[in-house]
Design an enzyme around this catalytic site. Sequence first.
Site, short mmCIF file in Angstrom:
data_model
loop_
_atom_site.label_atom_id
_atom_site.label_comp_id
_atom_site.label_asym_id
_atom_site.label_seq_id
_atom_site.Cartn_x
_atom_site.Cartn_y
_atom_site.Cartn_z
N LYS A 72 0.83 -1.21 0.00
CA LYS A 72 0.00 0.00 0.00
C LYS A 72 0.86 1.26 0.00
O LYS A 72 0.56 2.23 -0.69
CB LYS A 72 -0.92 0.04 1.24
N ARG A 116 -9.60 1.08 9.06
CA ARG A 116 -9.14 -0.25 9.44
C ARG A 116 -10.19 -1.00 10.23
O ARG A 116 -9.98 -2.15 10.59
CB ARG A 116 -7.88 -0.13 10.30
N ARG A 157 11.96 -5.08 4.71
CA ARG A 157 11.82 -3.70 4.21
C ARG A 157 12.49 -2.67 5.11
O ARG A 157 12.62 -2.85 6.31
CB ARG A 157 10.36 -3.37 3.95
N ARG A 205 11.36 -0.26 10.51
CA ARG A 205 10.28 -0.02 11.46
C ARG A 205 10.38 -0.98 12.64
O ARG A 205 10.65 -2.16 12.46
CB ARG A 205 8.92 -0.20 10.77
N ARG A 265 -0.27 -8.23 13.66
CA ARG A 265 -0.89 -7.25 12.75
C ARG A 265 -1.77 -7.97 11.72
O ARG A 265 -2.78 -7.44 11.29
CB ARG A 265 0.20 -6.41 12.09
P1 AMP Z 1 0.74 0.90 9.05
O1 AMP Z 1 1.94 1.75 8.76
O2 AMP Z 1 -0.45 1.28 8.23
O3 AMP Z 1 1.06 -0.58 8.95
O4 AMP Z 1 0.34 1.19 10.58
C1 AMP Z 1 1.22 0.91 11.64
C2 AMP Z 1 0.46 0.78 12.94
O5 AMP Z 1 -0.21 2.03 13.22
C3 AMP Z 1 -0.66 -0.24 12.94
O6 AMP Z 1 -0.19 -1.56 13.22
C4 AMP Z 1 -1.57 0.30 14.05
O7 AMP Z 1 -1.03 0.04 15.33
C5 AMP Z 1 -1.49 1.81 13.81
N1 AMP Z 1 -2.53 2.29 12.87
C6 AMP Z 1 -2.33 2.84 11.63
N2 AMP Z 1 -3.48 3.18 11.05
C7 AMP Z 1 -4.46 2.82 11.94
C8 AMP Z 1 -5.89 2.90 11.92
N3 AMP Z 1 -6.56 3.41 10.86
N4 AMP Z 1 -6.55 2.43 13.00
C9 AMP Z 1 -5.92 1.94 14.08
N5 AMP Z 1 -4.58 1.82 14.16
C10 AMP Z 1 -3.84 2.27 13.10
#
Ligand code: AMP
Length: 221
Positions: free
Chosen positions: A13, A88, A127, A161, A172
């Site tokens: 994404k 989400r 990554r 990360r 996740r």
């Molecule tokens: P991502 O970079 O999109 O994989 O997000 C990293 C982490 O941020 C996720 O594993 C969640 O802990 C938190 N996070 C990001 N976006 C959301 C969302 N829309 N709702 C809840 N938690 C989020």
Amino acid sequence: MNVILLGPPGAGKGTQSDYLRDTYKLTKLSTGDMLREAVAKGSELGLEAKAIMAAGQLVPDNIMIKLIRNAIWGDNCPNGFILDGFPRTTAQAVALDKMLLEEEKKLDFVIELKVDDAALVERISGRFSCKQCGAGYHDKFRRRITEGVCDTCGSTEFVRREDDTAETVSKRLVAYHEMTAPLLPYYESAGLLRSVDGMADIAEVTAALNRIITNGKSDVA
Ligand code: AMP
């Protein structure tokens, strides 16, 4: 144009939303990036989100909804937005519908990047990104042209990360299947869902996204 990219962690994404941002001049709204910035700054939001993110869980809906409401408000996204990582949960999707209605905006496409769970751990654990400009790389799938040097800005510093470990990735993925996957039928019934094969090469996925945006139809069933 307003687009959502849906898919599990590691589906691509981030990479594809960078492309859509640059090509269609959209505002990219990555909630993960926003939260990581807040954590780096040590803001109130960052302090609240840090442990939740490290545990591979979801940050509470009310916090996330407020963050996105501010980001899409008024003229903040002059040519439209690309959402990466939001919504989400069903509550987030319902809140998004409501705020778009209030703002007299609408979604054009919700594009699902379809990938096998088995491939995700390898994708995620390899990554990393440039510390300076944020350009994304992968040990195996997206190498730098010159080893140790960022293709985009020439920096030699890179970061991984904290939540990209095998253990957190599994959590996740559970969160994705339990909380986020129900959004697929939600957007399907709204007639907005399109799907692409996220297992294909980066360039092929990009081409599939362009086809959807141009002719409106899914690439895969
Ligand atoms: P991502 O970079 O999109 O994989 O997000 C990293 C982490 O941020 C996720 O594993 C969640 O802990 C938190 N996070 C990001 N976006 C959301 C969302 N829309 N709702 C809840 N938690 C989020």
